[in-house]
Design an enzyme around this catalytic site. Sequence first.
Site, PDB file in Angstrom:
ATOM      1  N   GLY A 289       0.827  -1.209   0.000  1.00 49.23           N
ATOM      2  CA  GLY A 289       0.000   0.000   0.000  1.00 49.23           C
ATOM      3  C   GLY A 289       0.853   1.247   0.000  1.00 49.23           C
ATOM      4  O   GLY A 289       1.959   1.251   0.544  1.00 49.23           O
TER       5      GLY A 289
ATOM      6  N   GLU B 127       5.071   4.484   2.295  1.00 50.86           N
ATOM      7  CA  GLU B 127       4.770   3.206   1.652  1.00 50.86           C
ATOM      8  C   GLU B 127       4.737   2.108   2.713  1.00 50.86           C
ATOM      9  O   GLU B 127       5.473   2.149   3.692  1.00 50.86           O
ATOM     10  CB  GLU B 127       5.840   2.909   0.591  1.00 50.86           C
ATOM     11  CG  GLU B 127       5.491   1.725  -0.269  1.00 50.86           C
ATOM     12  CD  GLU B 127       5.928   1.912  -1.726  1.00 50.86           C
ATOM     13  OE1 GLU B 127       6.681   2.848  -2.014  1.00 50.86           O
ATOM     14  OE2 GLU B 127       5.510   1.088  -2.554  1.00 50.86           O
TER      15      GLU B 127
ATOM     16  N   ASP C 112      -8.495  11.263  12.045  1.00 47.59           N
ATOM     17  CA  ASP C 112      -8.450  10.955  10.612  1.00 47.59           C
ATOM     18  C   ASP C 112      -9.122   9.622  10.298  1.00 47.59           C
ATOM     19  O   ASP C 112      -8.622   8.839   9.497  1.00 47.59           O
ATOM     20  CB  ASP C 112      -6.993  10.960  10.133  1.00 47.59           C
ATOM     21  CG  ASP C 112      -6.891  11.112   8.608  1.00 47.59           C
ATOM     22  OD1 ASP C 112      -7.886  11.537   7.984  1.00 47.59           O
ATOM     23  OD2 ASP C 112      -5.825  10.804   8.043  1.00 47.59           O
TER      24      ASP C 112
HETATM   25  N1  LIG Z   1      -1.015  -2.767   9.345  1.00 43.50           N
HETATM   26  C1  LIG Z   1      -1.397  -2.787   8.059  1.00 43.50           C
HETATM   27  N2  LIG Z   1      -1.670  -3.960   7.455  1.00 43.50           N
HETATM   28  C2  LIG Z   1      -2.056  -4.004   6.163  1.00 43.50           C
HETATM   29  N3  LIG Z   1      -2.202  -2.919   5.389  1.00 43.50           N
HETATM   30  C3  LIG Z   1      -1.938  -1.719   5.927  1.00 43.50           C
HETATM   31  C4  LIG Z   1      -1.524  -1.586   7.282  1.00 43.50           C
HETATM   32  N4  LIG Z   1      -1.357  -0.279   7.563  1.00 43.50           N
HETATM   33  C5  LIG Z   1      -1.657   0.365   6.424  1.00 43.50           C
HETATM   34  N5  LIG Z   1      -2.005  -0.482   5.432  1.00 43.50           N
HETATM   35  C6  LIG Z   1      -2.423  -0.146   4.046  1.00 43.50           C
HETATM   36  O1  LIG Z   1      -1.697   0.972   3.610  1.00 43.50           O
HETATM   37  C7  LIG Z   1      -2.570   2.079   3.334  1.00 43.50           C
HETATM   38  C8  LIG Z   1      -1.930   3.367   3.789  1.00 43.50           C
HETATM   39  O2  LIG Z   1      -1.664   3.300   5.173  1.00 43.50           O
HETATM   40  P1  LIG Z   1      -1.682   4.595   6.095  1.00 43.50           P
HETATM   41  O3  LIG Z   1      -3.042   5.199   6.048  1.00 43.50           O
HETATM   42  O4  LIG Z   1      -1.178   4.219   7.430  1.00 43.50           O
HETATM   43  O5  LIG Z   1      -0.644   5.505   5.306  1.00 43.50           O
HETATM   44  P2  LIG Z   1      -0.582   7.060   5.181  1.00 43.50           P
HETATM   45  O6  LIG Z   1       0.630   7.355   4.381  1.00 43.50           O
HETATM   46  O7  LIG Z   1      -0.644   7.682   6.518  1.00 43.50           O
HETATM   47  O8  LIG Z   1      -1.887   7.378   4.322  1.00 43.50           O
HETATM   48  P3  LIG Z   1      -2.953   8.541   4.395  1.00 43.50           P
HETATM   49  O9  LIG Z   1      -2.479   9.512   5.393  1.00 43.50           O
HETATM   50  O10 LIG Z   1      -3.058   9.046   2.999  1.00 43.50           O
HETATM   51  O11 LIG Z   1      -4.253   7.892   4.836  1.00 43.50           O
HETATM   52  C9  LIG Z   1      -3.868   1.759   4.086  1.00 43.50           C
HETATM   53  O12 LIG Z   1      -4.999   2.339   3.469  1.00 43.50           O
HETATM   54  C10 LIG Z   1      -3.886   0.242   4.006  1.00 43.50           C
HETATM   55  O13 LIG Z   1      -4.441  -0.161   2.784  1.00 43.50           O
END
Ligand SMILES: Nc1ncnc2c1ncn2[C@@H]1O[C@H](COP(=O)(O)OP(=O)(O)OP(=O)(O)O)[C@@H](O)[C@H]1O
Length: 606
Positions: free
Chosen positions: A57, A63, A186
Amino acid sequence: MPRAVKPKTAAGPSPAKKTAPAKKAKGKLYAMPEKLKEGTVLQDLAKGKWCIGPSIGIGGFGEIYAAARAGEKNYDAVVKCEPHGNGPLFVEMHFYLRNAKQDDIKQFKQQRGLKTLGMPYILASGSADVNGQKHRFIVMPRYGSDISKFFKENGKRLPEGTVYRLALQMLDVYQFMHSTGYVHADLKAANILLGQGKAGAAQAYLVDFGLASHFVTGEFKPDPKKMHNGTIEYTSRDAHLGVPTRRADLEILGYNIIEWLGVELPWVTQKLLAVPLKVQKAKEAFMEDVGAALKALFPKGVPVPLGEYMKYVAKLKHNEEPDYDKCRNWFSTALKQMKIPNTGDLDFKIKPQSSSNNNHSPPGTSKATATAAAAAAPKRPKKVASPDIISDSEEEEEAPRRKPQAKASPAPRRNAKVTPTISPRKRYAETSPTRKRVKTEPNGTPKPRATPRAAASPRARASPRSAASPKARTPNAASASFSPALSLRAKHGKTVVNDDLTPKPRSNKTYEFNFELDVSMDANVIVNVKRKKKAGAKDQPTGEGDVKTPSSRSLASSKEDTPVTRVNLRKVNGEGVPGSPLAAAASSSSSPSPRTPAVTVRKYRR
Ligand SMILES: Nc1ncnc2c1ncn2[C@@H]1O[C@H](COP(=O)(O)OP(=O)(O)OP(=O)(O)O)[C@@H](O)[C@H]1O
């Protein structure tokens, strides 16, 4: 930190050259982290080793990779990796380390009689040099699909019973999190993941604690540094003003519930998302008489638990502890009436609806949403607080950002009331440089703080415009006054973090501009706005607001007659990390600022 916005698709390991700097795509504002190659082994702070698997993801800012303990075959963990200067991962890591210990989660579950709780925890963390760039990583348990996938597959709706079960589970997580003194800020379908393995699909987990912050318990003081943080569709009214509150978390959940039930939010229908101030006004109007606004959204009947919940949220005081049991009760009662058990796998298949009060209108129906849109059309908020409301409360002193090694507040957890259960708990890509991720204070460098001049009464909500007239905190920031409607276009569904560039007012006049910035560079910019005198007006001293840097340049035509706005842009050097030598250089008024290419400014008359 500047990051390139990339499409949210899984990507394989990149053949990045070893010495390549952090990739910054042309025409994009932000740089993404370096790719980790499959098979890379990261060592955490406790000397544990983690083998990187495929990317699973890409969030807005980092990432996520599947990961296995070195020597093991099971990729049951994930590594979230971001450039070291990225504030939110730092915040997230510290939130987990301090407040989401497995023992605490276990204890909370026991106290509340819960078999499961959708609260993730951290397995390890550390730093790694990737292609010459320092990155931070955290290791967490691996969860399953995020529920936005089902939401999209179902034509933007989820089964009503599942919505209520999700609401119950998220209220549990909120209650745990709030008991630690923090709010999440969020919640959205993309941040809610199903569990893995046996019975995993019965429990949803709330992830992404990058915006976690201490909630306020004292005065309600709008904070320009945090205004509009979150994901614009769901950002709460308090968050639009930069005030972290528990009621704000509940409001965010409420907006999500509306959407999960298949109804488009009015500010989405009205296409206001690009202008946070308009979204804020629409939400103020919506919540002003939420009963009526919901009726317009659900013409065939407002789902009872949603109606009760939103009316309750609208009445909560900013520093009031929500009655989680009361909220859960509305949802669990509805489940009972619908004869849907609150156990077993969460069901994401849409079936004929069984409750009498649910929403039978198709998702995002134009009629429902149009009426609601009219009901929620931006009106001027009735309560207007002092225009002098400015930022900074004790609560905004977010320990993780500023004092990585120390507990910030006197053990809010210990003092927090954990109510015993009443009943057994059945109860912008290429053209959209959207995300402003400059809130990077991982080095614990405190920023100059404003002196509060006035505070809003706890219940009074500041007028968005007045709230946007902060005292500046950054000595060399522009000294003009404009509202936070200065916005980089928010991309649908993405978390946006206020870039903390809101400048200091020069007078008590506030001008509101809408700018569209097409910035073909990778940099944070400080925008100085100067209102020029009318032609023929007597020469007067320019005042402290006329901040100019050697390389700043006027973008407005000097040939315009009556008051015109001169906009000076100064590129901020470095990665925007306060305290860094580059940032220091950038903030020095004598430091040369590189020219900034291709900036388009449009001024809209009000
Ligand atoms: N522990 C996990 N297990 C499996 N997939 C995960 C996990 N944590 C995150 N993901 C995947 O990765 C994506 C992005 O994670 P996260 O929201 O933590 O990142 P971010 O960079 O903070 O994104 P944003 O702030 O745009 O929401 C999630 O929508 C999910 O699909």
